[in-house]
Design a protein around this motif. Structure first.
Motif, PDB file in Angstrom:
ATOM      1  N   GLY A   1       0.819  -1.219   0.000  1.00 55.34           N
ATOM      2  CA  GLY A   1       0.000   0.000   0.000  1.00 55.34           C
ATOM      3  C   GLY A   1       0.842   1.254   0.000  1.00 55.34           C
ATOM      4  N   ILE A   2       1.926   1.242   0.759  1.00 56.88           N
ATOM      5  CA  ILE A   2       2.828   2.401   0.796  1.00 56.88           C
ATOM      6  C   ILE A   2       3.465   2.613  -0.572  1.00 56.88           C
ATOM      7  N   ALA A   3       3.823   1.498  -1.240  1.00 61.44           N
ATOM      8  CA  ALA A   3       4.396   1.601  -2.584  1.00 61.44           C
ATOM      9  C   ALA A   3       3.403   2.252  -3.545  1.00 61.44           C
ATOM     10  N   LEU A   4       2.124   1.948  -3.410  1.00 61.52           N
ATOM     11  CA  LEU A   4       1.103   2.566  -4.256  1.00 61.52           C
ATOM     12  C   LEU A   4       1.044   4.073  -4.019  1.00 61.52           C
TER      13      LEU A   4
ATOM     14  N   ASP B   1      16.501   7.657  -2.196  1.00 67.99           N
ATOM     15  CA  ASP B   1      16.591   8.804  -1.293  1.00 67.99           C
ATOM     16  C   ASP B   1      15.875   8.544   0.022  1.00 67.99           C
ATOM     17  N   LEU B   2      14.858   7.671  -0.035  1.00 70.16           N
ATOM     18  CA  LEU B   2      14.057   7.338   1.152  1.00 70.16           C
ATOM     19  C   LEU B   2      13.741   5.856   1.115  1.00 70.16           C
ATOM     20  N   VAL B   3      14.004   5.156   2.212  1.00 67.03           N
ATOM     21  CA  VAL B   3      13.647   3.737   2.337  1.00 67.03           C
ATOM     22  C   VAL B   3      12.646   3.607   3.481  1.00 67.03           C
ATOM     23  N   ILE B   4      11.466   3.088   3.156  1.00 64.19           N
ATOM     24  CA  ILE B   4      10.413   2.901   4.163  1.00 64.19           C
ATOM     25  C   ILE B   4      10.274   1.415   4.438  1.00 64.19           C
ATOM     26  N   GLU B   5      10.543   1.014   5.660  1.00 64.41           N
ATOM     27  CA  GLU B   5      10.458  -0.393   6.072  1.00 64.41           C
ATOM     28  C   GLU B   5       9.076  -0.697   6.620  1.00 64.41           C
ATOM     29  N   ALA B   6       8.505  -1.838   6.210  1.00 62.40           N
ATOM     30  CA  ALA B   6       7.170  -2.215   6.670  1.00 62.40           C
ATOM     31  C   ALA B   6       7.099  -3.709   6.952  1.00 62.40           C
TER      32      ALA B   6
ATOM     33  N   HIS C   1       4.406   6.068  10.395  1.00 58.70           N
ATOM     34  CA  HIS C   1       3.391   5.023  10.523  1.00 58.70           C
ATOM     35  C   HIS C   1       2.159   5.338   9.686  1.00 58.70           C
ATOM     36  N   PHE C   2       2.002   4.615   8.583  1.00 62.20           N
ATOM     37  CA  PHE C   2       0.813   4.719   7.739  1.00 62.20           C
ATOM     38  C   PHE C   2      -0.330   3.937   8.374  1.00 62.20           C
ATOM     39  N   CYS C   3      -1.543   4.271   7.984  1.00 62.66           N
ATOM     40  CA  CYS C   3      -2.713   3.544   8.456  1.00 62.66           C
ATOM     41  C   CYS C   3      -3.192   2.592   7.374  1.00 62.66           C
TER      42      CYS C   3
ATOM     43  N   VAL D   1      -5.390   4.098   0.775  1.00 58.28           N
ATOM     44  CA  VAL D   1      -6.701   4.731   0.945  1.00 58.28           C
ATOM     45  C   VAL D   1      -6.692   5.734   2.096  1.00 58.28           C
ATOM     46  N   MET D   2      -6.082   5.346   3.208  1.00 56.39           N
ATOM     47  CA  MET D   2      -6.071   6.192   4.399  1.00 56.39           C
ATOM     48  C   MET D   2      -4.974   7.253   4.285  1.00 56.39           C
ATOM     49  N   LYS D   3      -5.309   8.492   4.539  1.00 52.92           N
ATOM     50  CA  LYS D   3      -4.390   9.610   4.328  1.00 52.92           C
ATOM     51  C   LYS D   3      -3.448   9.856   5.504  1.00 52.92           C
ATOM     52  N   LEU D   4      -3.798   9.369   6.687  1.00 53.99           N
ATOM     53  CA  LEU D   4      -3.067   9.755   7.893  1.00 53.99           C
ATOM     54  C   LEU D   4      -1.717   9.050   8.016  1.00 53.99           C
ATOM     55  N   ILE D   5      -0.701   9.799   8.449  1.00 53.71           N
ATOM     56  CA  ILE D   5       0.595   9.225   8.821  1.00 53.71           C
ATOM     57  C   ILE D   5       1.004   9.795  10.175  1.00 53.71           C
TER      58      ILE D   5
END
Length: 485
Positions: free
Chosen positions: A4-7, A71-76, A127-129, A134-138
């Motif tokens: 989802g974060i990749a999207l 430039d940015l790596v997001i681990e999930a 932290h994504f929701c 779909v969810m906008k909040l981080i």
């Protein structure tokens, strides 16, 4: 979550490397991405050209070295501190010096994850929701050594990606899970204690509080095994007993009852049909009613005599000749009126309360209270009276707080304490719950609107009967009660 974060990143125009150890998992998520963007095209949210471009920006890889120039790596990955630290340690030797590392952790400390990575000044919490696309909040958080430049750059990226961020301290669970994990565990403990069915919990929470999704539906969605991992990550840091994993949760996971992913979880989808006919009822008033204030439409349906008597305003008189005698409850248990018989008590008496937040208008929820041997006919008559009148009806055991107050009052205490501790602002806590969980209002707004002194009364009453520390009224509520006095 990672998919989802990749999207989100690809949709915002960023070249996006999607790393996973499993090529099969990447292939599945590629199909899911095609489906998601395809639906966006069908609904007119993006053009076919933009869809193709976004998919083209997503590059699948099972080689960690392909992330070298990011430039940015997001681990999930899953909530395990040791594994996360090892991953970032490996990435530190691969990525360029300017790369910012971000963790999507929902419970673990950003400072601890960053320790030993070699770039703890360039680590942030992001932290994504769920679902991230779909969810906008981080929820954004800094580790102790996170630089202002790193945090500002990461924050700017979230805005450029079309997300909405709130800042929270680097404390266990941040905002969302600090409130949600203990609450979900309370739900499971209530079921284990025989308070009511999972279906009635969801009905009560959705009807009484206006939540879009009941907690049992949410638990089945995220997976009961995930809730175990959250508790195991959360409890050792906080030592909050409400965050510890309930025994029923472990048993269900051991039995393979994980929720939607396994085809079975808390909910059974078995709900009784609503009554279509109801017996006549008589109203007996002993004082002001919280459930049915003067002029309420329900009162006009009362008759001079009927097989059901409804006592309002705290009154009660036993009448064995009635099919059912209904007693309006406030913070007290039904046993205050009927007495206790060591778990054998039962008669034609049924307790009830229409859930109401302080002086807000009463909700559409009626909580019926049964005793161990309550007459089935009395319970059925009580349910029919309210269901035919259009109310949502749930049934629970004669326990302090019934369903709604038992579950939400500790959450309100947590929110008020977090406010004292500076975890986040009241506005950001409420925004997190509304945007991240779909609540119609946040916990701070709701408990304040319902009256902090009233919250003190309710939580004090429940704590006096249970002895549980989660019900000890928060400071703001105690102060409000003192000012009222």
């Amino acid at each position: 979550m990672g998919a989802g974060i990749a999207l989100v990143a690809a949709r915002a125009g960023y070249e996006t490397y999607c790393f996973d150890l499993s090529a099969d998992a990447l292939a599945r998520q590629r199909k899911a991405a095609q489906k998601f963007f395809g639906r966006s095209v069908e609904k007119g949210r993006m053009s076919q050209e933009d869809c193709d471009a976004a998919l083209g920006r997503m590059i699948d890889t099972t080689a960690l070295t392909d992330l070298a120039d990011c430039d940015l790596v997001i681990e999930a990955i899953f909530e395990n501190l040791k594994v996360k630290k090892e991953l970032f340690g490996e990435l530190n030797g691969i990525c360029k010096d300017s790369t910012i590392f971000a963790s999507n952790t929902s419970t673990l400390s950003i400072t601890e994850i960053a320790a030993g990575t070699g770039r703890d000044d360039r680590m942030v919490g992001m932290h994504f929701c769920l679902p991230a696309q779909v969810m906008k909040l981080i929820e954004m958080s800094r580790g102790i050594n996170t630089s202002d430049e790193t945090f500002a750059t990461a924050w700017a990226w979230t805005e450029a990606a079309g997300q909405i961020s709130v800042e929270t301290q680097d404390k266990p669970g941040f905002i969302l899970n600090a409130l949600l994990v203990p609450f979900n565990n309370d739900v499971i403990r209530a079921i284990e204690a025989g308070l009511c069915t999972p279906e009635d919990i969801d009905t009560a929470i959705c009807s009484g509080l206006g939540y879009k999704m009941g907690p049992c539906t949410l638990l089945d969605l995220i997976g009961l095994d995930t809730q175990v991992l959250l508790g195991e990550a959360f409890y050792p840091i906080t030592l909050d007993t409400r965050a510890s994993v309930p025994p029923l949760l472990r048993r269900m996971v051991a039995a393979g009852r994980l929720g939607n992913k396994s085809g079975g979880g808390l909910l059974t989808a078995e709900k009784a049909a609503k009554a279509t006919e109801a017996p006549a009822f008589t109203i007996a008033s002993a004082g002001d009613s919280r459930s049915f204030p003067t002029g309420d439409d329900f009162l006009s349906a009362a008759q001079g005599d009927g097989p059901v008597t409804i006592h309002l305003g705290g009154g009660f008189a036993a009448d064995a000749g009635k099919t059912a005698v209904l007693v309006e409850l406030d913070t007290e248990c039904l046993g205050v009126h009927t007495g206790e018989d060591m778990g054998r008590e039962g008669s034609n008496v049924v307790g009830f309360a229409r859930y109401r937040n302080g002086s807000d208008a009463p909700s559409n929820l009626i909580e019926l209270v049964r005793q161990p041997a309550t007459d089935d006919a009395a319970l059925a008559a009580a349910r029919a009276v309210f269901e035919v009148a259009g109310f949502d009806v749930v049934v629970c055991a004669d326990r302090p707080g019934r369903i709604v107050d038992r579950l939400v009052r500790p959450k309100y205490n947590d929110a008020l304490r977090f406010l004292d501790e500076g975890l986040a602002s009241a506005e950001d806590m409420d925004r997190t719950c509304c945007m991240g969980l779909g609540y119609p209002d946040g916990p701070v707004e709701r408990v304040t609107r319902g009256g902090l002194a009233r919250h003190c009364d309710v939580t004090t009453a429940i704590q006096s009967m249970t002895g549980l520390p989660g019900y000890a009224p928060a400071r703001a509520a105690v102060v409000a009660k003192a000012r009222e006095a």
